[in-house]
Design a protein around this motif. Structure first.
Motif, PDB file in Angstrom:
ATOM      1  N   ASN A  48       0.812  -1.210   0.000  1.00  0.00           N
ATOM      2  CA  ASN A  48       0.000   0.000   0.000  1.00  0.00           C
ATOM      3  C   ASN A  48       0.850   1.266   0.000  1.00  0.00           C
ATOM      4  N   ASN A  49       2.133   1.159   0.351  1.00  0.00           N
ATOM      5  CA  ASN A  49       3.011   2.328   0.347  1.00  0.00           C
ATOM      6  C   ASN A  49       3.687   2.534  -1.002  1.00  0.00           C
ATOM      7  N   GLN A  50       3.451   1.663  -1.939  1.00  0.00           N
ATOM      8  CA  GLN A  50       4.070   1.772  -3.258  1.00  0.00           C
ATOM      9  C   GLN A  50       3.162   2.546  -4.205  1.00  0.00           C
ATOM     10  N   ASN A  51       3.745   2.911  -5.314  1.00  0.00           N
ATOM     11  CA  ASN A  51       2.968   3.550  -6.377  1.00  0.00           C
ATOM     12  C   ASN A  51       2.400   2.449  -7.270  1.00  0.00           C
ATOM     13  N   LEU A  52       1.259   1.934  -6.880  1.00  0.00           N
ATOM     14  CA  LEU A  52       0.633   0.856  -7.644  1.00  0.00           C
ATOM     15  C   LEU A  52      -0.099   1.428  -8.850  1.00  0.00           C
ATOM     16  N   ILE A  53      -0.128   0.648  -9.898  1.00  0.00           N
ATOM     17  CA  ILE A  53      -0.870   1.022 -11.103  1.00  0.00           C
ATOM     18  C   ILE A  53      -2.147   0.191 -11.134  1.00  0.00           C
ATOM     19  N   TYR A  54      -3.294   0.862 -11.302  1.00  0.00           N
ATOM     20  CA  TYR A  54      -4.600   0.200 -11.334  1.00  0.00           C
ATOM     21  C   TYR A  54      -5.176   0.327 -12.741  1.00  0.00           C
ATOM     22  N   GLN A  55      -5.621  -0.805 -13.271  1.00  0.00           N
ATOM     23  CA  GLN A  55      -6.222  -0.808 -14.610  1.00  0.00           C
ATOM     24  C   GLN A  55      -7.538  -1.580 -14.553  1.00  0.00           C
ATOM     25  N   TRP A  56      -8.659  -0.844 -14.573  1.00  0.00           N
ATOM     26  CA  TRP A  56     -10.000  -1.440 -14.553  1.00  0.00           C
ATOM     27  C   TRP A  56     -10.483  -1.662 -15.976  1.00  0.00           C
ATOM     28  N   GLN A  57     -11.248  -2.734 -16.149  1.00  0.00           N
ATOM     29  CA  GLN A  57     -11.910  -3.020 -17.434  1.00  0.00           C
ATOM     30  C   GLN A  57     -13.335  -3.484 -17.167  1.00  0.00           C
ATOM     31  N   PRO A  58     -14.334  -3.133 -17.940  1.00  0.00           N
ATOM     32  CA  PRO A  58     -14.289  -2.166 -19.026  1.00  0.00           C
ATOM     33  C   PRO A  58     -14.217  -0.738 -18.469  1.00  0.00           C
ATOM     34  N   SER A  59     -13.240   0.014 -18.940  1.00  0.00           N
ATOM     35  CA  SER A  59     -12.955   1.345 -18.397  1.00  0.00           C
ATOM     36  C   SER A  59     -14.029   2.366 -18.758  1.00  0.00           C
ATOM     37  N   ASN A  60     -14.752   2.163 -19.861  1.00  0.00           N
ATOM     38  CA  ASN A  60     -15.745   3.145 -20.299  1.00  0.00           C
ATOM     39  C   ASN A  60     -16.970   3.202 -19.382  1.00  0.00           C
ATOM     40  N   LEU A  61     -17.114   2.254 -18.457  1.00  0.00           N
ATOM     41  CA  LEU A  61     -18.266   2.249 -17.551  1.00  0.00           C
ATOM     42  C   LEU A  61     -17.920   2.798 -16.168  1.00  0.00           C
ATOM     43  N   LEU A  62     -16.701   3.357 -16.024  1.00  0.00           N
ATOM     44  CA  LEU A  62     -16.223   3.817 -14.721  1.00  0.00           C
ATOM     45  C   LEU A  62     -15.778   5.276 -14.793  1.00  0.00           C
ATOM     46  N   PHE A  63     -15.951   5.996 -13.678  1.00  0.00           N
ATOM     47  CA  PHE A  63     -15.525   7.389 -13.625  1.00  0.00           C
ATOM     48  C   PHE A  63     -14.004   7.518 -13.576  1.00  0.00           C
ATOM     49  N   ASN A  64     -13.324   6.647 -12.834  1.00  0.00           N
ATOM     50  CA  ASN A  64     -11.873   6.732 -12.709  1.00  0.00           C
ATOM     51  C   ASN A  64     -11.273   5.328 -12.806  1.00  0.00           C
ATOM     52  N   PRO A  65     -11.024   4.843 -14.018  1.00  0.00           N
ATOM     53  CA  PRO A  65     -10.556   3.462 -14.199  1.00  0.00           C
ATOM     54  C   PRO A  65      -9.088   3.229 -13.848  1.00  0.00           C
ATOM     55  N   SER A  66      -8.399   4.256 -13.315  1.00  0.00           N
ATOM     56  CA  SER A  66      -6.998   4.066 -12.928  1.00  0.00           C
ATOM     57  C   SER A  66      -6.797   4.339 -11.439  1.00  0.00           C
ATOM     58  N   SER A  67      -7.842   4.117 -10.649  1.00  0.00           N
ATOM     59  CA  SER A  67      -7.784   4.348  -9.207  1.00  0.00           C
ATOM     60  C   SER A  67      -8.162   3.062  -8.468  1.00  0.00           C
ATOM     61  N   ALA A  68      -7.727   2.968  -7.201  1.00  0.00           N
ATOM     62  CA  ALA A  68      -8.076   1.786  -6.402  1.00  0.00           C
ATOM     63  C   ALA A  68      -9.573   1.716  -6.141  1.00  0.00           C
ATOM     64  N   SER A  69     -10.218   2.882  -6.010  1.00  0.00           N
ATOM     65  CA  SER A  69     -11.672   2.956  -5.800  1.00  0.00           C
ATOM     66  C   SER A  69     -12.280   3.789  -6.910  1.00  0.00           C
ATOM     67  N   THR A  70     -13.352   3.282  -7.476  1.00  0.00           N
ATOM     68  CA  THR A  70     -14.018   4.005  -8.558  1.00  0.00           C
ATOM     69  C   THR A  70     -15.502   3.697  -8.533  1.00  0.00           C
ATOM     70  N   LYS A  71     -16.295   4.576  -9.121  1.00  0.00           N
ATOM     71  CA  LYS A  71     -17.750   4.403  -9.168  1.00  0.00           C
ATOM     72  C   LYS A  71     -18.173   4.168 -10.613  1.00  0.00           C
ATOM     73  N   THR A  72     -19.193   3.334 -10.776  1.00  0.00           N
ATOM     74  CA  THR A  72     -19.732   3.109 -12.117  1.00  0.00           C
ATOM     75  C   THR A  72     -20.465   4.360 -12.575  1.00  0.00           C
ATOM     76  N   ASN A  73     -20.496   4.571 -13.886  1.00  0.00           N
ATOM     77  CA  ASN A  73     -21.194   5.737 -14.422  1.00  0.00           C
ATOM     78  C   ASN A  73     -22.574   5.343 -14.951  1.00  0.00           C
ATOM     79  N   ASP A  74     -23.274   6.295 -15.545  1.00  0.00           N
ATOM     80  CA  ASP A  74     -24.651   6.075 -15.997  1.00  0.00           C
ATOM     81  C   ASP A  74     -24.758   5.136 -17.191  1.00  0.00           C
ATOM     82  N   ASP A  75     -23.630   4.783 -17.806  1.00  0.00           N
ATOM     83  CA  ASP A  75     -23.664   3.867 -18.948  1.00  0.00           C
ATOM     84  C   ASP A  75     -23.827   2.410 -18.537  1.00  0.00           C
ATOM     85  N   LEU A  76     -23.740   2.122 -17.228  1.00  0.00           N
ATOM     86  CA  LEU A  76     -23.915   0.741 -16.751  1.00  0.00           C
ATOM     87  C   LEU A  76     -25.402   0.414 -16.719  1.00  0.00           C
ATOM     88  N   ILE A  77     -25.872  -0.308 -17.735  1.00  0.00           N
ATOM     89  CA  ILE A  77     -27.294  -0.620 -17.834  1.00  0.00           C
ATOM     90  C   ILE A  77     -27.559  -2.121 -17.970  1.00  0.00           C
TER      91      ILE A  77
END
Length: 193
Positions: A48-77
């Motif tokens: 947790n003290n390192q500079n970790l790289i986060y890659q979420w998929q599918p990224s187009n359904l998320l507000f911040n796909p390069s963060s440890a915590s992210t929220k889905t956007n309105d395109d998730l249907i």
């Protein structure tokens, strides 16, 4: 071979890389338009003290796909499998995925016109088939029950075969999902003729 060899030494630093162990938790079920917060829990704690790289998929359904915590956007249907790849400073990789089931909210009309013209003649609640059960109870303005069903299909604005008058009626709808969770909804529906 006939002489004395000079001792030679060297030092090597070995860095032990630890794979990030990623957990997104159990699969979730949400209602459309509610969205959900996705959180990647990383172990061991030393990462947790390192500079970790986060890659979420599918990224187009998320507000911040390069963060440890992210929220889905309105395109998730629709039902979606989200995955995350976490890369440590040493290039070690951890992965996990989570399935999000999206249920559509009940569509409850506020009025209908049971006048026999073939248009909007019944009070039809849509999307109830996604629930394990649905109970509908309707009351008149005096609080008397005029309709009740545990096996709802639609209501035609009658009580015991007799047409009810124009006006507003109070309903209580109790739905139970396939996990056994119950929710009660209430409101009014108006009969117009």
């Amino acid at each position: 071979s006939n002489g004395t060899c000079i001792n030679s030494t060297d030092t090597v630093n070995i860095i032990v890389g630890k794979n990030p162990i990623v957990s997104l938790g159990p699969d979730q079920t949400i209602f459309q338009d509610d969205g959900i917060m996705l959180n990647a829990l990383i172990t061991p704690d030393s990462l947790n003290n390192q500079n970790l790289i986060y890659q979420w998929q599918p990224s187009n359904l998320l507000f911040n796909p390069s963060s440890a915590s992210t929220k889905t956007n309105d395109d998730l249907i629709e039902n979606t499998l989200f995955s995350i790849t976490v890369i440590s400073d040493q290039g070690c990789i951890g992965r996990d995925s989570i399935s999000i089931t999206v249920e559509t909210l009940l569509e409850i009309p506020t009025a209908f016109t049971p006048n026999g013209d073939g248009i909007n003649d019944v009070w039809e609640i849509k999307n109830f088939e996604q629930f394990a059960s649905m109970e509908v109870t309707i009351f008149n303005g005096l609080g008397a029950q005029v309709y009740s069903s545990n096996n709802y299909n639609y209501w035609d604005g009658t009580r015991n075969g007799e047409e009810l008058g124009v006006g507003s009626y109070y309903y209580i709808i109790t739905v139970k999902d396939f996990n056994g969770k119950s929710e009660a909804l209430s409101g009014t529906v108006t009969i117009l003729r």
